[in-house]
Design an enzyme around this catalytic site. Structure first.
Site, mmCIF file in Angstrom:
data_model
loop_
_atom_site.group_PDB
_atom_site.id
_atom_site.type_symbol
_atom_site.label_atom_id
_atom_site.label_comp_id
_atom_site.label_asym_id
_atom_site.label_seq_id
_atom_site.Cartn_x
_atom_site.Cartn_y
_atom_site.Cartn_z
ATOM 1 N N TYR A 178 -1.810 10.721 -10.844
ATOM 2 C CA TYR A 178 -1.485 9.469 -10.052
ATOM 3 C C TYR A 178 -1.214 8.499 -11.055
ATOM 4 O O TYR A 178 -0.431 7.633 -11.153
ATOM 5 C CB TYR A 178 -2.828 9.212 -9.219
ATOM 6 C CG TYR A 178 -2.279 7.879 -8.439
ATOM 7 C CD1 TYR A 178 -1.673 7.950 -7.555
ATOM 8 C CD2 TYR A 178 -3.348 6.848 -8.815
ATOM 9 C CE1 TYR A 178 -1.330 6.554 -6.754
ATOM 10 C CE2 TYR A 178 -3.030 5.515 -8.239
ATOM 11 C CZ TYR A 178 -2.136 5.511 -7.239
ATOM 12 O OH TYR A 178 -1.993 4.254 -6.544
ATOM 13 N N LYS A 182 2.139 6.171 -11.775
ATOM 14 C CA LYS A 182 2.187 4.799 -11.693
ATOM 15 C C LYS A 182 2.776 3.953 -12.814
ATOM 16 O O LYS A 182 3.217 3.051 -12.940
ATOM 17 C CB LYS A 182 0.988 4.274 -11.037
ATOM 18 C CG LYS A 182 0.693 4.544 -9.513
ATOM 19 C CD LYS A 182 1.669 3.878 -8.568
ATOM 20 C CE LYS A 182 1.289 4.409 -7.312
ATOM 21 N NZ LYS A 182 2.438 4.155 -6.272
HETATM 22 P P1 NAI Z 1 -1.693 5.404 2.781
HETATM 23 O O1 NAI Z 1 -1.839 6.475 2.468
HETATM 24 O O2 NAI Z 1 -2.323 4.432 3.922
HETATM 25 O O3 NAI Z 1 -0.075 4.875 2.828
HETATM 26 C C1 NAI Z 1 1.041 5.495 2.200
HETATM 27 C C2 NAI Z 1 2.283 5.503 2.865
HETATM 28 O O4 NAI Z 1 3.208 6.147 2.172
HETATM 29 C C3 NAI Z 1 2.088 6.337 4.142
HETATM 30 O O5 NAI Z 1 2.819 5.513 5.176
HETATM 31 C C4 NAI Z 1 2.780 7.621 3.884
HETATM 32 O O6 NAI Z 1 3.051 8.309 5.069
HETATM 33 C C5 NAI Z 1 3.870 7.247 3.093
HETATM 34 N N1 NAI Z 1 4.187 8.290 2.105
HETATM 35 C C6 NAI Z 1 3.738 9.183 1.596
HETATM 36 N N2 NAI Z 1 4.485 10.126 0.946
HETATM 37 C C7 NAI Z 1 5.782 9.700 1.517
HETATM 38 C C8 NAI Z 1 7.279 10.227 1.564
HETATM 39 N N3 NAI Z 1 7.499 11.355 0.832
HETATM 40 N N4 NAI Z 1 8.167 9.547 2.077
HETATM 41 C C9 NAI Z 1 7.957 8.225 2.584
HETATM 42 N N5 NAI Z 1 6.655 7.976 2.884
HETATM 43 C C10 NAI Z 1 5.681 8.652 2.361
HETATM 44 O O7 NAI Z 1 -1.609 4.452 1.372
HETATM 45 P P2 NAI Z 1 -1.822 3.016 0.932
HETATM 46 O O8 NAI Z 1 -3.064 2.766 0.027
HETATM 47 O O9 NAI Z 1 -1.376 2.146 1.850
HETATM 48 O O10 NAI Z 1 -0.669 3.255 -0.509
HETATM 49 C C11 NAI Z 1 0.391 2.519 -0.357
HETATM 50 C C12 NAI Z 1 0.886 2.380 -1.871
HETATM 51 O O11 NAI Z 1 0.016 1.501 -2.564
HETATM 52 C C13 NAI Z 1 1.078 3.684 -2.585
HETATM 53 O O12 NAI Z 1 2.105 3.593 -3.558
HETATM 54 C C14 NAI Z 1 -0.108 3.403 -3.435
HETATM 55 O O13 NAI Z 1 -0.124 4.345 -4.347
HETATM 56 C C15 NAI Z 1 -0.226 2.129 -3.637
HETATM 57 N N6 NAI Z 1 -1.569 1.514 -4.120
HETATM 58 C C16 NAI Z 1 -2.784 1.688 -3.431
HETATM 59 C C17 NAI Z 1 -3.988 1.334 -3.645
HETATM 60 C C18 NAI Z 1 -5.234 1.308 -2.790
HETATM 61 O O14 NAI Z 1 -6.122 0.823 -3.227
HETATM 62 N N7 NAI Z 1 -4.971 1.638 -1.356
HETATM 63 C C19 NAI Z 1 -4.374 0.669 -5.024
HETATM 64 C C20 NAI Z 1 -3.101 0.589 -5.872
HETATM 65 C C21 NAI Z 1 -1.855 1.149 -5.428
#
Ligand code: NAI
Length: 255
Positions: A178, A182
């Protein structure tokens, strides 16, 4: 195409059916943009779009798996057919790849014992997926008077922060999947910004902070709406805004 859609800005958010992406979609819609909700599952995408519309926004769902070229091309075709251009692209879709949900507990990402297939899957979504989507959407972004691209990275991407043994991220377990995915995304952001600077396309990376979502079993301390605010800020930059930057809610972040 409706009269309004020729005037409203059009934004595509990948992975927008839930979590931070959903929060970003809601906020961009509240600002008056037409929001295209990219989701792998058409039903979930449609549900999210319907919820944004119920709150008074203009939202449409598009089936989009960032690792599946056919859906990426088809999503670009649909955006072109419906809106003729794209003003904002939010590359939000991402996976931790870990069987463990909390970053403090992601023992399966420790470099000396990581599973290579997991590393490939994480890079495929978090890095290659961003290249695929960005390149498919670029011809549409070039038709916008003020195109903006925001890549959702992480504080864990920062080599400065993660290499500091006494810093605030010292407790994070070492990760070969991960965190480096990033870091690669942040590096990629700079390279896109460098290529597109002359065309007036602003490309930045953001770290939303530790947000309570499914990706960490809701252990984060920020809401999706709070995590979305920095993303929205970079998505709505004026002409004199930065490009090739890396920002958190607190301001510029070290590489
Ligand atoms: P989440 O798991 O709630 O949402 C992730 C979204 O990406 C979901 O809608 C999922 O269906 C979609 N997704 C995953 N693989 C996919 C693919 N191959 N094609 C299309 N959609 C896909 O997670 P979250 O936390 O909302 O994550 C959103 C972004 O924020 C990610 O890039 C994550 O790495 C980043 N992030 C999140 C943090 C956190 O604390 N939650 C911290 C830093 C970054």
């Amino acid at each position: 195409m409706g009269e309004e859609s020729t005037h409203r800005k059009v934004a595509l958010v990948t992975g927008a059916n839930k979590g931070i992406g959903r929060g970003v979609a809601e906020q961009l819609a509240a600002l008056g943009m037409t929001v295209v909700i990219g989701a792998r599952d058409p039903l979930r995408g449609e549900e999210a779009a319907a919820a944004v519309r119920a709150a008074g926004g203009d939202a449409h769902a598009v089936t989009l798996d960032v690792t599946d070229r056919a859906t990426v091309q088809e999503a670009a075709r649909q955006v072109e057919e419906r809106f003729g251009r794209l003003d904002v692209l939010i590359n939000n879709a991402g996976i931790t790849g870990s069987g463990r949900v909390s970053p403090e507990d992601a023992r399966d990402q420790v470099p000396s014992s990581v599973d290579l297939d997991m590393v490939r899957a994480v890079f495929d979504t978090n890095v290659l997926g961003v290249i695929a989507v960005t390149n498919a959407m670029l011809p549409l972004l070039r038709r916008s008077p003020a195109p903006r691209v925001v890549n959702v990275s992480s504080h864990a991407a920062s080599l400065t922060l993660t290499s500091d043994p006494d810093g605030p991220f010292a407790a994070l377990l070492p990760s070969a999947a991960y965190a480096p995915s990033k870091t690669a995304l942040t590096a990629l952001t700079v390279q896109y910004a460098k290529e597109l600077r002359k065309d007036g396309i602003l490309v930045n990376a953001v770290a939303p902070g530790f947000v309570a979502t499914d990706s960490n079993n809701h252990t984060g301390f920020l809401t999706a709406a709070q995590g979305a605010t920095v993303v929205v800020r970079l998505a709505t930059l004026g002409a004199d805004g930065p490009t090739a930057g890396f920002f958190g809610e607190e301001g510029p972040l070290p590489w």
